[in-house]
Design a protein around this motif. Structure first.
Motif, PDB file in Angstrom:
ATOM      1  N   GLU A 116      53.901  52.726  47.965  1.00 46.34           N
ATOM      2  CA  GLU A 116      53.411  51.357  47.812  1.00 46.34           C
ATOM      3  C   GLU A 116      52.137  51.140  48.624  1.00 46.34           C
ATOM      4  OE1 GLU A 116      56.774  49.106  49.039  1.00 46.34           O
ATOM      5  OE2 GLU A 116      57.800  49.253  47.083  1.00 46.34           O
ATOM      6  N   ARG A 117      52.091  51.727  49.792  1.00 42.97           N
ATOM      7  CA  ARG A 117      50.910  51.582  50.653  1.00 42.97           C
ATOM      8  C   ARG A 117      49.684  52.239  50.008  1.00 42.97           C
ATOM      9  NH1 ARG A 117      48.732  53.724  55.817  1.00 42.97           N
ATOM     10  NH2 ARG A 117      50.049  55.575  55.643  1.00 42.97           N
ATOM     11  N   ALA A 118      49.909  53.403  49.401  1.00 41.79           N
ATOM     12  CA  ALA A 118      48.802  54.087  48.726  1.00 41.79           C
ATOM     13  C   ALA A 118      48.295  53.272  47.534  1.00 41.79           C
ATOM     14  CB  ALA A 118      49.247  55.470  48.259  1.00 41.79           C
ATOM     15  N   GLY A 119      49.217  52.615  46.849  1.00 35.41           N
ATOM     16  CA  GLY A 119      48.842  51.814  45.697  1.00 35.41           C
ATOM     17  C   GLY A 119      48.072  50.559  46.072  1.00 35.41           C
ATOM     18  N   ARG A 120      48.289  50.054  47.271  1.00 31.70           N
ATOM     19  CA  ARG A 120      47.591  48.837  47.698  1.00 31.70           C
ATOM     20  C   ARG A 120      46.195  49.126  48.230  1.00 31.70           C
ATOM     21  NH1 ARG A 120      52.828  47.566  49.815  1.00 31.70           N
ATOM     22  NH2 ARG A 120      52.193  48.453  51.818  1.00 31.70           N
ATOM     23  N   GLY A 121      45.932  50.338  48.619  1.00 33.73           N
ATOM     24  CA  GLY A 121      44.646  50.662  49.193  1.00 33.73           C
ATOM     25  C   GLY A 121      44.602  50.319  50.664  1.00 33.73           C
ATOM     26  N   SER A 122      43.452  50.486  51.289  1.00 31.84           N
ATOM     27  CA  SER A 122      43.325  50.256  52.721  1.00 31.84           C
ATOM     28  C   SER A 122      43.220  48.771  53.030  1.00 31.84           C
ATOM     29  CB  SER A 122      42.094  50.988  53.265  1.00 31.84           C
ATOM     30  OG  SER A 122      40.930  50.514  52.617  1.00 31.84           O
ATOM     31  N   ALA A 123      43.601  48.431  54.249  1.00 28.63           N
ATOM     32  CA  ALA A 123      43.500  47.049  54.724  1.00 28.63           C
ATOM     33  C   ALA A 123      43.211  47.087  56.208  1.00 28.63           C
ATOM     34  CB  ALA A 123      44.807  46.295  54.454  1.00 28.63           C
ATOM     35  N   ALA A 124      42.604  46.039  56.698  1.00 23.03           N
ATOM     36  CA  ALA A 124      42.305  45.961  58.129  1.00 23.03           C
ATOM     37  C   ALA A 124      43.598  45.995  58.923  1.00 23.03           C
ATOM     38  CB  ALA A 124      41.537  44.671  58.424  1.00 23.03           C
ATOM     39  N   LEU A 125      43.568  46.685  60.067  1.00 23.58           N
ATOM     40  CA  LEU A 125      44.782  46.847  60.861  1.00 23.58           C
ATOM     41  C   LEU A 125      45.316  45.523  61.375  1.00 23.58           C
ATOM     42  CD1 LEU A 125      43.933  50.065  62.925  1.00 23.58           C
ATOM     43  CD2 LEU A 125      45.256  49.852  60.803  1.00 23.58           C
TER      44      LEU A 125
END
Length: 285
Positions: free
Chosen positions: A145-154
């Protein structure tokens, strides 16, 4: 009985605390790379607490048997000249509380050893399967799921909330299932010892203060008389029910068991889902 049940719950609690501590040492995004270390910590925590549960159950079984039959049984932990006083002392030590005492007159001995050896291979397999289901599979799903959402600010609020929810699911799922394995160390010991002890009649299910609908139903059955066909105890994650061995026809069930039996009778029959609804509605009033 209360001291025994509380001691078993405490062992499950000790395991849960160790599991929570292991998880707290890693960030959500680091869990996937730390699975080997986490599984090692998980397995060690289960094994140590389950071994303590097993030893506690032997002390409990031996004490209850002596109180009901006037005889002490051999096996692990037996010492020549055992008395009610020494059996109470062993039980008090195992629970960490002084719950009773007795005379130190040596008891007649039944030399038979009904206590099964710990099946460490089977326990390890159960722990590995539990860790895979409750931890590794959740981690794999989260990573997809994390890979599908792409990167995000920490410091993204939504990301922080998801990570917190993810770690909480690992803690809750791993704790509940692992705590069941811990207490199964003692529950399985008692269940299997009953089958090989000619002085045993069966057991009844003692619940905690607020059992689920399934445990209430099982407790309402009353005594389960031993048989090679007798089903296993049937615990579940977050279950704190215990098997209390019976050695005399003069046994007395706890009031809660009688209450659940009456509740089942009033229910009048139906599916397990119907019983769940009825039990939920009844216990809320």
């Amino acid at each position: 009985m209360a001291a025994y049940q509380l001691a078993q719950e405490a062992l499950a609690g000790e395991f849960s605390a160790r599991w929570a501590e292991a998880l707290a040492a890693v960030e959500a995004r680091e869990v996937a790379g730390s699975l080997t270390e986490l599984e090692t910590a998980y397995a060690a925590a289960v094994r140590e607490s389950a071994a303590a549960s097993y030893a506690l159950s032997i002390a409990f079984y031996r004490l209850v048997r002596a109180l009901e039959t006037g005889r002490v049984i051999g096996g692990p932990g037996y010492r020549p000249g055992a008395s009610l006083g020494s059996l109470w002392a062993d039980f008090n030590k195992a629970t960490g509380k002084r719950t009773g005492s007795g005379p130190y007159t040596p008891l007649p001995v039944d030399t038979r050893n009904p206590f099964p050896a710990e099946d460490l291979k089977r326990e390890a397999e159960r722990v590995a399967e539990t860790f895979r289901r409750e931890v590794a599979d959740r981690v794999a799903k989260y990573e997809r799921e994390r890979a599908g959402r792409g990167s995000a600010a920490l410091d993204d609020a939504e990301l922080i909330a998801r990570e917190k929810e993810f770690l909480e699911s690992l803690k809750t799922g791993g704790s509940g299932a692992g705590g069941m394995l811990v207490q199964d160390g003692g529950r399985d010991m008692i269940h299997n010892a009953l089958q090989d002890d000619p002085g045993a009649i069966g057991y009844y299910r003692a619940t905690d203060a607020s059992p689920c609908y399934f445990c209430a139903l099982m407790a309402g059955r009353g005594a389960v008389y031993k048989s090679k066909r007798t089903a296993a105890f049937g615990a579940h994650p977050h279950c704190h029910c215990q098997a209390v061995p019976i050695f005399s026809r003069r046994y007395q069930l706890p009031a809660e068991n009688t209450q659940f039996a009456r509740m089942w009778k009033r229910f009048g029959g139906g599916s397990l889902a119907d019983w769940r609804t009825y039990y939920s509605m009844t216990t809320k009033t």
